[in-house]
Design an enzyme around this catalytic site. Sequence first.
Site, PDB file in Angstrom:
ATOM      1  N   THR A 143       0.776  -0.826   0.306  1.00 19.48           N
ATOM      2  CA  THR A 143      -0.253   0.120   0.076  1.00 19.48           C
ATOM      3  C   THR A 143       0.630   1.015  -0.127  1.00 19.48           C
ATOM      4  O   THR A 143       1.994   1.573   0.646  1.00 19.48           O
ATOM      5  CB  THR A 143      -0.651  -0.080   1.158  1.00 19.48           C
ATOM      6  N   ARG A 178     -13.234  -8.608  -2.121  1.00 20.05           N
ATOM      7  CA  ARG A 178     -13.512  -7.799  -0.935  1.00 20.05           C
ATOM      8  C   ARG A 178     -12.708  -6.499  -1.033  1.00 20.05           C
ATOM      9  O   ARG A 178     -11.960  -6.471  -1.662  1.00 20.05           O
ATOM     10  CB  ARG A 178     -11.530  -9.033  -0.505  1.00 20.05           C
ATOM     11  N   GLY A 203     -10.422  -3.425   1.512  1.00 19.82           N
ATOM     12  CA  GLY A 203     -10.260  -3.846   2.439  1.00 19.82           C
ATOM     13  C   GLY A 203     -10.441  -1.886   2.741  1.00 19.82           C
ATOM     14  O   GLY A 203     -11.192  -1.312   3.049  1.00 19.82           O
ATOM     15  N   ASP A 204      -9.909  -1.116   4.430  1.00 23.03           N
ATOM     16  CA  ASP A 204      -9.555  -0.105   4.726  1.00 23.03           C
ATOM     17  C   ASP A 204      -9.385   1.053   3.867  1.00 23.03           C
ATOM     18  O   ASP A 204      -9.760   1.488   4.272  1.00 23.03           O
ATOM     19  CB  ASP A 204      -8.636   0.338   5.751  1.00 23.03           C
ATOM     20  N   THR A 242      -1.458   1.737   6.902  1.00 21.40           N
ATOM     21  CA  THR A 242      -1.239   0.960   6.074  1.00 21.40           C
ATOM     22  C   THR A 242      -1.335  -0.635   7.055  1.00 21.40           C
ATOM     23  O   THR A 242      -0.424  -0.660   8.135  1.00 21.40           O
ATOM     24  CB  THR A 242       0.111   0.617   5.272  1.00 21.40           C
ATOM     25  N   GLY A 243      -1.806  -1.853   7.052  1.00 24.31           N
ATOM     26  CA  GLY A 243      -1.715  -2.849   7.339  1.00 24.31           C
ATOM     27  C   GLY A 243      -2.726  -3.238   7.345  1.00 24.31           C
ATOM     28  O   GLY A 243      -3.851  -3.540   5.655  1.00 24.31           O
ATOM     29  N   GLY A 295      -5.844  -4.838   6.655  1.00 20.58           N
ATOM     30  CA  GLY A 295      -7.209  -3.842   6.403  1.00 20.58           C
ATOM     31  C   GLY A 295      -8.807  -3.968   7.493  1.00 20.58           C
ATOM     32  O   GLY A 295      -9.061  -3.025   7.723  1.00 20.58           O
TER      33      GLY A 295
HETATM   34  N1  ASP Z   1      -4.798  -1.366   4.181  1.00 25.69           N
HETATM   35  C1  ASP Z   1      -4.618  -2.465   2.641  1.00 25.69           C
HETATM   36  C2  ASP Z   1      -5.465  -3.450   2.366  1.00 25.69           C
HETATM   37  O1  ASP Z   1      -6.325  -3.995   3.812  1.00 25.69           O
HETATM   38  C3  ASP Z   1      -3.274  -3.430   2.708  1.00 25.69           C
HETATM   39  C4  ASP Z   1      -2.426  -2.924   2.683  1.00 25.69           C
HETATM   40  O2  ASP Z   1      -1.579  -1.882   3.839  1.00 25.69           O
HETATM   41  O3  ASP Z   1      -0.932  -3.507   2.995  1.00 25.69           O
HETATM   42  O4  ASP Z   1      -6.358  -3.915   2.087  1.00 25.69           O
END
Ligand code: ASP
Length: 325
Positions: free
Chosen positions: A192, A220, A222-223, A242-243, A245
């Site tokens: 991300t 799906r 994500g956040d 980032t992380g 989600g």
């Molecule tokens: N937050 C992102 C998601 O869950 C992925 C990421 O930040 O690496 O889609």
Amino acid sequence: MYALAIHGGAGTIARASLSPADEQLYRAALATALSTGYDMLRDGAAALDAVEAAVRSLEDCPLFNAGRGAVFTHEGHHEMDAALMSGHNKLAGAVTGVRQVQNPIRAARLVMEKTEHVLLGYPGADQLAREYELPMQPVEYFFTQHRYNQLQEALREGRMRLDHSQALPTTAPLEEPEKFTDAPDPNWKKGTVGAVACDQHGHLAAATSTGGMTNKRYSRIGDTPLIGAGTWADKRCAISCTGNGEYFIRAVAAYDIACLMEYKGLSLEEAARIVVQDKLAPVGGEGGLIAVDAAGNITLPFNSDGMYRASRVEGGEAMVAIYKE
Ligand code: ASP
């Protein structure tokens, strides 16, 4: 005081896993994106323009999980998400599941500026980009071998993964998964990209773009494209997360920082620390975020091994980092 921070994903980024040559590539890509946005702020650009430009630079770089270099879905496609928000007027735009627009962040901006909506998804979002003549790409443009290899590994493991970075040397034929679980593996790396900025007027903006998680399925989301979860800006702060989600969605992570500042009077740094360390980490929400306030203060907290990140405040030196220092 104008200021800019960017990220290229947080996760298990061990020093040993990045060769010195690869590390140099990441640092150079981060430095380029940072100076793209910083120079614009210095020349008087709006925060929104600076974060969009910085994110576009990272989307065009195949090292990161956004735009070119996005991870693969279970079916072997790309479904990219992006969002941006302008803090002083609380305008926002986001797209989810786009497959052909070269820069998903530009499509998100179109949603904000050219429609009465906030979030558009799947063929409709690509259609909007086409109608406004954004550069579109054949699906092959988004292919990168290392992301493809990561999908093969995820299919073999039968799980959805958060992936970023490192080119893997091996190739393997596409295999059908034996089973699928959406339980994220905290040991897998994340991707991300994002940017937050405070411009010369003290206006704030945030932008985030991602391919999501390797081997994701069932459309799906994500956040990242969810305003308040992975992306937020108001007159106090701008946040890009980032992380993993799912955890950021359940925590309404980005907006929670704004709330802690507004309702509890906390500083940006303290509010962001509470969300990353006290709220996300204890429940397994691995990752981090970048944040800036209207005075140009920047904080870059993460609870993982590392986060690709860079920042620069008016008159200061550029900072580029990957690991926990
Ligand atoms: N937050 C992102 C998601 O869950 C992925 C990421 O930040 O690496 O889609």
